[in-house]
Design a protein around this motif. Structure first.
Motif, PDB file in Angstrom:
ATOM      1  N   LEU A   1      72.606  39.057  68.897  1.00 41.41           N
ATOM      2  CA  LEU A   1      71.530  38.443  69.219  1.00 41.41           C
ATOM      3  C   LEU A   1      70.222  39.279  69.028  1.00 41.41           C
ATOM      4  CD1 LEU A   1      72.784  35.876  71.927  1.00 41.41           C
ATOM      5  CD2 LEU A   1      72.371  35.370  69.617  1.00 41.41           C
ATOM      6  N   VAL A   2      70.494  40.550  69.653  1.00 45.60           N
ATOM      7  CA  VAL A   2      69.628  41.325  69.641  1.00 45.60           C
ATOM      8  C   VAL A   2      69.022  41.712  68.206  1.00 45.60           C
ATOM      9  CG1 VAL A   2      68.649  43.701  70.462  1.00 45.60           C
ATOM     10  CG2 VAL A   2      70.038  42.201  71.922  1.00 45.60           C
ATOM     11  N   ARG A   3      70.150  41.970  67.205  1.00 41.81           N
ATOM     12  CA  ARG A   3      69.819  42.403  66.057  1.00 41.81           C
ATOM     13  C   ARG A   3      68.977  41.199  65.356  1.00 41.81           C
ATOM     14  NH1 ARG A   3      74.997  44.360  66.287  1.00 41.81           N
ATOM     15  NH2 ARG A   3      75.773  42.630  65.162  1.00 41.81           N
ATOM     16  N   LEU A   4      69.614  40.069  65.548  1.00 40.65           N
ATOM     17  CA  LEU A   4      68.965  38.783  64.803  1.00 40.65           C
ATOM     18  C   LEU A   4      67.637  38.769  65.285  1.00 40.65           C
ATOM     19  CD1 LEU A   4      69.385  36.416  63.158  1.00 40.65           C
ATOM     20  CD2 LEU A   4      70.140  35.047  65.060  1.00 40.65           C
ATOM     21  N   LEU A   5      67.284  38.831  66.585  1.00 44.77           N
ATOM     22  CA  LEU A   5      65.912  38.556  67.011  1.00 44.77           C
ATOM     23  C   LEU A   5      64.901  39.807  66.541  1.00 44.77           C
ATOM     24  CD1 LEU A   5      63.859  37.173  68.860  1.00 44.77           C
ATOM     25  CD2 LEU A   5      64.462  38.727  70.697  1.00 44.77           C
ATOM     26  N   ILE A   6      65.293  41.054  66.105  1.00 44.66           N
ATOM     27  CA  ILE A   6      64.460  42.182  65.578  1.00 44.66           C
ATOM     28  C   ILE A   6      64.320  41.766  64.380  1.00 44.66           C
ATOM     29  CG2 ILE A   6      64.543  44.376  65.215  1.00 44.66           C
ATOM     30  CD1 ILE A   6      66.100  45.072  67.671  1.00 44.66           C
ATOM     31  N   SER A   7      65.480  41.511  63.639  1.00 43.31           N
ATOM     32  CA  SER A   7      65.245  40.929  61.973  1.00 43.31           C
ATOM     33  C   SER A   7      64.394  39.957  61.833  1.00 43.31           C
ATOM     34  CB  SER A   7      66.700  40.689  61.898  1.00 43.31           C
ATOM     35  OG  SER A   7      67.565  41.709  61.608  1.00 43.31           O
ATOM     36  N   LEU A   8      64.379  38.828  62.912  1.00 40.05           N
ATOM     37  CA  LEU A   8      63.272  37.751  62.625  1.00 40.05           C
ATOM     38  C   LEU A   8      61.933  38.198  62.732  1.00 40.05           C
ATOM     39  CD1 LEU A   8      65.026  34.799  64.304  1.00 40.05           C
ATOM     40  CD2 LEU A   8      64.583  35.213  61.922  1.00 40.05           C
ATOM     41  N   VAL A   9      61.659  39.224  63.612  1.00 36.34           N
ATOM     42  CA  VAL A   9      60.231  39.691  64.172  1.00 36.34           C
ATOM     43  C   VAL A   9      59.850  40.392  62.806  1.00 36.34           C
ATOM     44  CG1 VAL A   9      58.837  41.151  65.516  1.00 36.34           C
ATOM     45  CG2 VAL A   9      60.727  39.539  66.631  1.00 36.34           C
ATOM     46  N   ALA A  10      60.588  41.547  62.453  1.00 39.51           N
ATOM     47  CA  ALA A  10      60.282  42.355  61.402  1.00 39.51           C
ATOM     48  C   ALA A  10      59.957  41.493  60.040  1.00 39.51           C
ATOM     49  CB  ALA A  10      61.369  43.262  61.179  1.00 39.51           C
ATOM     50  N   PHE A  11      60.888  40.613  59.681  1.00 44.59           N
ATOM     51  CA  PHE A  11      60.802  39.835  58.619  1.00 44.59           C
ATOM     52  C   PHE A  11      59.534  38.826  58.519  1.00 44.59           C
ATOM     53  CE2 PHE A  11      61.555  35.403  56.705  1.00 44.59           C
ATOM     54  CZ  PHE A  11      61.680  35.667  55.462  1.00 44.59           C
ATOM     55  N   SER A  12      59.364  38.162  59.807  1.00 46.12           N
ATOM     56  CA  SER A  12      58.087  37.461  59.948  1.00 46.12           C
ATOM     57  C   SER A  12      56.688  38.106  59.767  1.00 46.12           C
ATOM     58  CB  SER A  12      57.995  36.739  61.408  1.00 46.12           C
ATOM     59  OG  SER A  12      59.084  35.925  61.374  1.00 46.12           O
ATOM     60  N   SER A  13      56.729  39.515  60.273  1.00 41.95           N
ATOM     61  CA  SER A  13      55.608  40.392  60.268  1.00 41.95           C
ATOM     62  C   SER A  13      55.289  40.792  58.893  1.00 41.95           C
ATOM     63  CB  SER A  13      55.962  41.689  60.912  1.00 41.95           C
ATOM     64  OG  SER A  13      56.021  41.342  62.415  1.00 41.95           O
ATOM     65  N   ILE A  14      56.378  40.954  57.817  1.00 40.57           N
ATOM     66  CA  ILE A  14      56.217  41.508  56.676  1.00 40.57           C
ATOM     67  C   ILE A  14      55.820  40.145  55.849  1.00 40.57           C
ATOM     68  CG2 ILE A  14      57.416  42.130  54.537  1.00 40.57           C
ATOM     69  CD1 ILE A  14      59.296  43.938  56.179  1.00 40.57           C
ATOM     70  N   VAL A  15      56.534  39.079  55.708  1.00 38.87           N
ATOM     71  CA  VAL A  15      56.200  37.878  54.981  1.00 38.87           C
ATOM     72  C   VAL A  15      54.911  37.085  55.472  1.00 38.87           C
ATOM     73  CG1 VAL A  15      56.537  35.544  54.512  1.00 38.87           C
ATOM     74  CG2 VAL A  15      58.457  37.312  54.724  1.00 38.87           C
ATOM     75  N   PHE A  16      54.499  37.186  56.694  1.00 37.87           N
ATOM     76  CA  PHE A  16      53.120  36.373  56.909  1.00 37.87           C
ATOM     77  C   PHE A  16      51.897  37.370  57.400  1.00 37.87           C
ATOM     78  CE2 PHE A  16      56.690  33.339  58.496  1.00 37.87           C
ATOM     79  CZ  PHE A  16      56.384  32.671  57.413  1.00 37.87           C
ATOM     80  N   LEU A  17      52.285  38.541  57.514  1.00 37.92           N
ATOM     81  CA  LEU A  17      50.949  39.335  57.633  1.00 37.92           C
ATOM     82  C   LEU A  17      50.814  40.175  56.585  1.00 37.92           C
ATOM     83  CD1 LEU A  17      51.544  40.366  61.366  1.00 37.92           C
ATOM     84  CD2 LEU A  17      50.301  38.650  60.435  1.00 37.92           C
ATOM     85  N   LEU A  18      51.740  40.947  55.800  1.00 36.47           N
ATOM     86  CA  LEU A  18      51.797  41.674  54.809  1.00 36.47           C
ATOM     87  C   LEU A  18      51.406  41.198  53.450  1.00 36.47           C
ATOM     88  CD1 LEU A  18      51.123  44.860  54.218  1.00 36.47           C
ATOM     89  CD2 LEU A  18      54.045  44.817  53.870  1.00 36.47           C
ATOM     90  N   ILE A  19      52.578  40.118  53.205  1.00 33.74           N
ATOM     91  CA  ILE A  19      52.546  39.640  51.741  1.00 33.74           C
ATOM     92  C   ILE A  19      51.130  38.932  51.527  1.00 33.74           C
ATOM     93  CG2 ILE A  19      53.511  37.890  50.523  1.00 33.74           C
ATOM     94  CD1 ILE A  19      56.266  39.155  51.058  1.00 33.74           C
TER      95      ILE A  19
END
Length: 693
Positions: A194-212
């Motif tokens: 669950l911790v890995r999943l949460l970290i992955s979702l935060v990192a994924f969202s940051s890249i997709v919705f902020l950087l891209i």
């Protein structure tokens, strides 16, 4: 000779291995299936799925669905469906109805799960883990029928928006359940997961919705002249986001949907790029994905015995019932029509990608048996057929109801045969005025957008006309790529102003889009009162524009209008054009003005929800509205001339004053139509423009 026959035999050995032959077979199906089934009024989606059953490994075995080429195109098609769903989503509508998407997502997840678990546990007799995993499969759905609503032109309906939003919620929840069940089956729930999943979702969202989005905005500006690179870049973003999702332990379909949301504001829905995206998806990638879904179906399992058939029918009925109940409760709570309920049910009842992923993973883990696996294959075929029939029928009914919706007299007069004229002063520096016209154009109007060139009446007139037309060919091609008709009109006159006035009247234009005085456009040599004079003489809805940045880079539209503007004849038309621009750019609208005007706008059924309002009463200093202006805003000022209800002398010479106050913002000054056609004909002399103008 023997070698020749041996080679021929090898080429046609089943299943086919030659990628050229495989691709030819798939294209033949994509071409012929819709044409054949159209005669019987059967959705093409069903034909593609059934064709996949016939040519697949459990049919004639012409094509193996494990072939790398088929697998690749199938993956592309699935990601494409989710990407287009995110791209076409009306973000303004979605944001304003996000709570409805959340409610539907909960319904379409919890209700099928609640119906399915007791069926699997008590009726079919499976253990706790198998029952829970199978029931979670009922909660998934794939937007297999989304191309139908897109093709029918009802993708922006609120029922479609909340269904698409609910899809991402329920599929994400099911995939998390799958991971938890597998973790528990391996000997205990791993909290670290669950911790890995949460970290992955935060990192994924940051890249997709902020950087891209920032990278995409920069790339589109740098490669403005290389339009094909825009499409290649979009494809790269889709698959890069899918890969990022996989790295984070999430299904790639979630990444593709997120990519669509991230690029939503950067790709106008009526643009040539959007047309290319839909063209390649609907003509190639998505059909091959649907064929691959059919290739998974093994019809022979029906004859394996009564147990398989019983389980298959039980699973199918339970899956359909759970989704219908979710659609029904959504309809009741939000007071939707029966047609909208059927749209929701049709979109959410088809099971394919996520479903088969859950079942195959569960089967390989030893949680599910072959009866569930085979029954799910039949479920996929039957639910896709039911979903296609329901979606086709309800989408058609919804499209007809929208077309037949009663229109006011102003609607009929303004939009039925809408005509837009864009005078072009310098074809080599056309700016964004044509793009603005294409985004605002009413798609139901049969009239084309007219690009006007006025050339001096001298010995070079004919040569200048030919040169003008040649220089505008590229812009006409871009418009054609966006499925919008554009024609070029040239006229000869002693001065540009009188040529614009005369042509606007001859073509009976509703809207004239002019460049900003002193910078670009036909009026670049006219100043102050002369600008005012030409606008008076063209009794049309005038949009004087200076677009400082690419249209897709704007973050908000700010409309400033004087009191009583809602009583002018052109009010409904300019309001609708602003709303259309907001939808195309997926940006909100802030209105600064009188509360009475804001009450009228808020009451408009198809536009009020897009606006936020702030009262503005400081008309002694109208440019003090700058306190509400932010970077990235497009400023739209509505003005009027002396003698009309909303006229204010303080707004005279507004374009010049706006340029001084907001030099780095895109700005549009609208002068609404304020005289009737009868008054226009009676005051024929008012259209005369002196030759020395």
């Amino acid at each position: 000779m023997n070698d020749f026959f041996s080679d021929m035999t090898h080429e046609f050995a089943l299943p086919f291995t030659n990628p050229v032959l495989i691709f030819a077979v798939l294209l033949a199906i994509v071409l012929l299936a819709p044409l054949l089934l159209k005669r019987f009024n059967v959705p093409s989606i069903i034909g593609l799925i059934v064709a996949g059953v016939i040519i697949g490994p459990f049919g004639l075995n012409l094509v193996d669905n494990n072939h790398q080429g088929v697998s690749m195109f199938s993956t592309i098609g699935l990601l494409y469906i989710m990407f287009i769903a995110g791209l076409e989503l009306d973000l303004n509508e979605f944001i304003s109805n996000k709570n409805k998407s959340l409610v539907f997502g909960l319904f379409t997840f919890i209700l099928p799960l609640s119906v399915g678990f007791p069926v699997c546990y008590y009726l079919l007799g499976y253990d706790l883990s198998a029952s829970f995993l199978t029931a979670s499969m009922f909660a998934t759905h794939t937007l297999v029928t989304y191309p139908i609503v897109s093709r029918m032109g009802v993708a922006k309906n609120q029922a479609v928006a909340i269904t698409v939003g609910g899809t991402i919620l329920t599929d994400t929840a099911v995939l998390i359940i799958l991971a938890l069940v597998l973790s528990g089956n391996d000997g205990g729930l791993d909290l670290a997961f669950l911790v890995r999943l949460l970290i992955s979702l935060v990192a994924f969202s940051s890249i997709v919705f902020l950087l891209i989005p920032r990278i995409t905005r920069w790339f589109f500006q740098q490669a403005e002249g290389e339009k094909y690179l825009h499409y290649i870049f979009v494809l790269f973003v889709v698959f890069f986001c899918g890969f990022l999702a996989e790295l984070g332990g999430i299904e790639p379909i979630i990444g593709a949907f997120a990519a669509g949301l991230a690029l939503n504001r950067l790709i106008p829905h009526s643009s040539a790029l959007m047309n290319r995206i839909e063209f390649f998806g609907n003509s190639l990638f998505i059909p091959i994905f649907l064929i691959s879904v059919g290739m998974l179906v093994d019809v022979s399992v029906v004859f394996d015995g009564p147990a398989t058939l019983l389980i298959a029918l039980t699973l199918t009925v339970t899956a359909i019932a759970g989704k219908w109940v979710a659609a029904f409760f959504t309809q009741v709570i939000f007071k939707y029509s029966a047609i909208q309920r059927n749209i929701i049910f049709g979109l959410s009842s088809s099971h394919a990608a996520a479903t088969i992923a859950v079942i195959i993973v569960g089967y390989n883990a030893g949680i599910l048996d072959e009866y569930i696996l085979n029954g799910t294959i039949i479920l996929i075929l039957l639910t896709c057929i039911v979903a296609s029939l329901v979606t086709q029928k309800s989408a058609k009914e919804l499209a007809i109801s929208q077309e037949n919706a009663p229109l006011s007299d102003s609607d009929l007069g303004a939009f039925a045969q809408e005509k837009i004229l864009v005078p072009i002063a310098n074809p080599s520096n056309i700016g964004h005025h044509v793009e603005l016209a294409l985004l605002m154009k009413d798609r139901q109007s049969v009239n084309s957008v007219s690009l006007l060139g006025v050339v001096p009446n001298n010995e070079e007139a004919e040569k200048n006309i030919v040169s003008f037309r040649k220089q505008l060919e590229e812009f006409v091609q871009n418009a054609v790529a966006a499925d919008i008709d554009v024609d070029i009109v040239t006229t000869i006159d002693h001065n540009a102003a009188s040529g614009i006035v005369r042509t606007a009247r001859e073509l009976m234009c509703d809207i004239v889009i002019l460049g900003w005085p002193g910078k670009t456009g036909m009026l670049e040599k006219l100043l102050g009162d002369k600008v005012d004079l030409i606008i008076k003489n063209i009794d049309r809805n005038m949009f004087i524009c200076h677009i400082e940045h690419e249209l897709f880079t704007h973050k908000r539209i700010v409309v400033v209008s004087p009191p009583l503007v809602e009583r002018e004849i052109g009010f409904d038309l300019w309001l609708q054009k602003v709303v259309e621009l907001s939808k195309e750019l997926s940006v909100p609208i802030l209105h600064l003005g009188h509360p009475d005007t804001q009450a009228v706008i808020a009451a408009k059924k198809n536009s009020g929800s897009l606006f936020s309002f702030k009262t503005f009463v400081d008309w002694h200093d109208p440019l003090s509205c700058g306190d509400h202006i932010r970077e990235g805003d497009m400023i739209i000022f509505v003005s009027a001339h002396q003698g009309y209800l909303s006229h204010m002398s303080i707004l005279d010479n507004l374009p010049t004053r706006l340029e001084e106050r907001f030099p780095h913002h895109s700005r549009i000054v609208i002068y609404p139509k304020q005289r009737t056609m009868r008054g226009l004909l009676e005051s024929d002399d008012s259209l005369f423009v002196p030759s020395n103008f």
